[in-house]
Design a protein around this motif. Structure first.
Motif, PDB file in Angstrom:
ATOM      1  N   TYR A 273       0.766  -1.221   0.014  1.00  0.00           N
ATOM      2  CA  TYR A 273       0.037  -0.093  -0.016  1.00  0.00           C
ATOM      3  C   TYR A 273       0.813   1.073  -0.049  1.00  0.00           C
ATOM      4  O   TYR A 273       2.035   1.291   0.572  1.00  0.00           O
TER       5      TYR A 273
ATOM      6  N   ARG B 252       0.582   4.579   1.013  1.00  0.00           N
ATOM      7  CA  ARG B 252       0.412   5.709   1.969  1.00  0.00           C
ATOM      8  C   ARG B 252       0.869   5.156   3.474  1.00  0.00           C
ATOM      9  O   ARG B 252       0.936   4.178   3.554  1.00  0.00           O
TER      10      ARG B 252
ATOM     11  N   THR C 163      -3.960   5.130   7.185  1.00  0.00           N
ATOM     12  CA  THR C 163      -4.868   4.310   6.426  1.00  0.00           C
ATOM     13  C   THR C 163      -5.065   3.006   7.080  1.00  0.00           C
ATOM     14  O   THR C 163      -6.250   2.393   6.612  1.00  0.00           O
TER      15      THR C 163
ATOM     16  N   GLU D 127      -4.299   0.263   6.127  1.00  0.00           N
ATOM     17  CA  GLU D 127      -4.208  -0.748   5.260  1.00  0.00           C
ATOM     18  C   GLU D 127      -3.055  -1.750   5.491  1.00  0.00           C
ATOM     19  O   GLU D 127      -2.042  -1.266   5.009  1.00  0.00           O
TER      20      GLU D 127
ATOM     21  N   PRO E 264     -10.813   2.959   7.665  1.00  0.00           N
ATOM     22  CA  PRO E 264     -11.695   3.174   6.296  1.00  0.00           C
ATOM     23  C   PRO E 264     -12.560   1.898   5.803  1.00  0.00           C
ATOM     24  O   PRO E 264     -13.466   1.908   5.402  1.00  0.00           O
TER      25      PRO E 264
ATOM     26  N   ILE F 132      -9.059   8.181   1.019  1.00  0.00           N
ATOM     27  CA  ILE F 132      -8.812   8.376   2.269  1.00  0.00           C
ATOM     28  C   ILE F 132      -7.804   9.560   1.686  1.00  0.00           C
ATOM     29  O   ILE F 132      -7.013   9.711   1.128  1.00  0.00           O
TER      30      ILE F 132
END
Length: 454
Positions: A325, A327, A332, A334, A384, A444
């Motif tokens: 991912y 970022r 985030t 993630e 998110p 995001i």
């Protein structure tokens, strides 16, 4: 190297460490189930909410209504049977399936120690932990084995080592080491503790805790491996986890890790401990038995090693999926779960959803409390994937009430590790149409800061 590996996989060791782990693990899981039930958390977390947050690909795993109590009964009974070593293999499978199902029913209840319990329960399904100091071995002497392959004990040690080392690697970031975050926020809140509380008002204490925590996680498995440092390392394990249990509400995890670290002690210590336990519980000495090794058939051994090898490859690689991912991970989240990132951030948020009728323009602000528990709303507001799942739920909820092709927008603000709160997601994006999958989420908003490190 090849000859050394061959000798290693042919080596035997005492089955006592597996038995000790089995007994203590089963008792702790049983205590956790009883505690969960007694505090009313089954109804609070799995019966009262109108919506539950599923894991990707596991949407079929849901609470079972009033039968959820039965699921906890099954889990508790299986934990007791595992501790006793009674119908061990069946009980181990039942414990793994029931506990993991409970863990997966709602993403908002995710905790690292639940994940560890599921992984350890899975290993117990594969390992011969019911061959020694068990009801099965007592009732059927042919089932008894005093010696097991060395790699069966080392599998548990490796799992514990992975948990600690990955937790330590995760602490090698600028917020933890350079800013003592989030401990600079959490510790002063405990300044009312007897004797030591006033110390927590000093910033240097937060830094000391942060640096020692990283050092401890990265080194303690190795110190536990060596005889000369083992006793001191285990004392550090006990002090560290008792202190975390006092300071932070993280449930049974500290006690699970205190018990798990016992697997690093030599076999004779476990033999003596189990002998004392037998005399204390049954008031009878341990009857002497000849050493009997467990020898797997070649195909069984190959199958077990293949499954264990695959299991550990996944455990070693999965925490690094965040690299896929683009970022900031802490912003985030993630790739954050299932990576042993323990207590690394203080993330607070608030979110307001708006539902809009695509045809008439009718709009309504959503009261999250009408649909979610306090815990669910808290966890959703900063994650998110949970935001988009709730938006999809709202789309279906309002469509059933006559709203035409509902659009769902969210206005979310999040604060991370003491930073000022800022907009978290694009409020102009219709989350009802956003994808609920593993791809990076473009809606995001940027973090506009940097947390360097792993």
């Amino acid at each position: 190297m090849g000859e050394e590996l061959r000798r290693y996989f042919l080596a035997d060791t005492s089955a006592a460490p597996l038995a000790t782990f089995r007994v203590a693990f089963g008792v702790l899981v049983l205590a956790s189930v009883v505690r969960f039930w007694a505090k009313g958390w089954i109804a609070e977390l799995y019966l009262k909410p109108k919506f539950f947050f599923p894991y990707y690909g596991l949407e079929w795993v849901k609470p079972l209504g009033s039968y959820t109590y039965g699921l906890f009964v099954v889990c508790g009974v299986c934990a007791l049977l595992v501790a006793l070593g009674w119908w061990y293999r069946t009980a181990a499978v039942g414990l793994f399936l029931s506990f993991t199902y409970i863990e997966l029913m709602d993403k908002s209840t995710y905790l690292n120690h639940y994940y560890f319990v599921s992984l350890a329960a899975f290993l117990l399904v594969l390992l011969p932990a019911g061959r020694y100091f068990s009801v099965d071995a007592h009732r059927n002497p042919a089932h008894f084995r005093s010696q097991v392959p060395r790699w069966t004990v080392d599998a548990l040690r490796l799992l514990v080592g992975i948990v600690y080392c990955y937790a330590g690697l995760a602490k090698l970031n600028s917020d933890w080491l350079l800013h003592a975050m989030p401990l600079r926020i959490w510790l002063p809140a405990k300044n009312d503790l007897w004797l030591v509380g006033p110390l927590f008002n000093h910033v240097w204490v937060a830094y000391a805790f942060s640096w020692f925590g990283a050092f401890y996680d990265l080194t303690v498995p190795f110190f536990l491996l060596y005889r000369s440092t083992r006793a001191w390392a285990y004392a550090a394990v006990v002090v560290f986890h008792v202190l975390t249990a006092v300071l932070f509400p993280i449930g049974m995890f500290p006690y699970v890790m205190i018990v798990a670290a016992l697997v690093f002690f030599p076999a004779d210590a476990h033999v003596r401990a189990l002998a004392r336990l037998r005399r204390w519980v049954l008031r009878t000495p341990v009857a002497p038995r000849l050493a009997q090794p467990l020898v797997y058939a070649p195909r069984t051994k190959q199958a077990l090693l293949l499954v264990l090898g695959t299991f550990f490859v996944v455990q070693l690689l999965l925490p690094f999926r965040y690299l896929l991912y683009p970022r900031e991970l802490f912003w985030t989240e993630e790739g954050y779960r299932f990576s042993w990132r323990v207590m690394l951030m203080e993330k607070m948020g608030q979110v307001q959803f708006k539902v809009v009728d695509s045809q008439t323009g009718w709009a309504r602000l959503v009261n999250n409390d009408e649909h979610l528990s306090v815990l669910q709303e808290k966890m959703m507001s900063t994650q998110p994937d949970m935001l988009v799942q709730f938006a999809h739920y709202l789309r279906a909820y309002y469509a059933r009430r006559g709203v035409h092709q509902p659009k769902v927008y969210a206005d979310a603000y999040v604060s991370l590790n003491g930073r000022l709160g800022k907009s978290f997601i694009d409020p102009t994006v219709d989350l009802a149409q956003a994808s609920d999958d593993l791809r990076p989420k473009s809606w995001i908003l940027p973090f506009d800061d940097e947390i360097s490190g792993l």
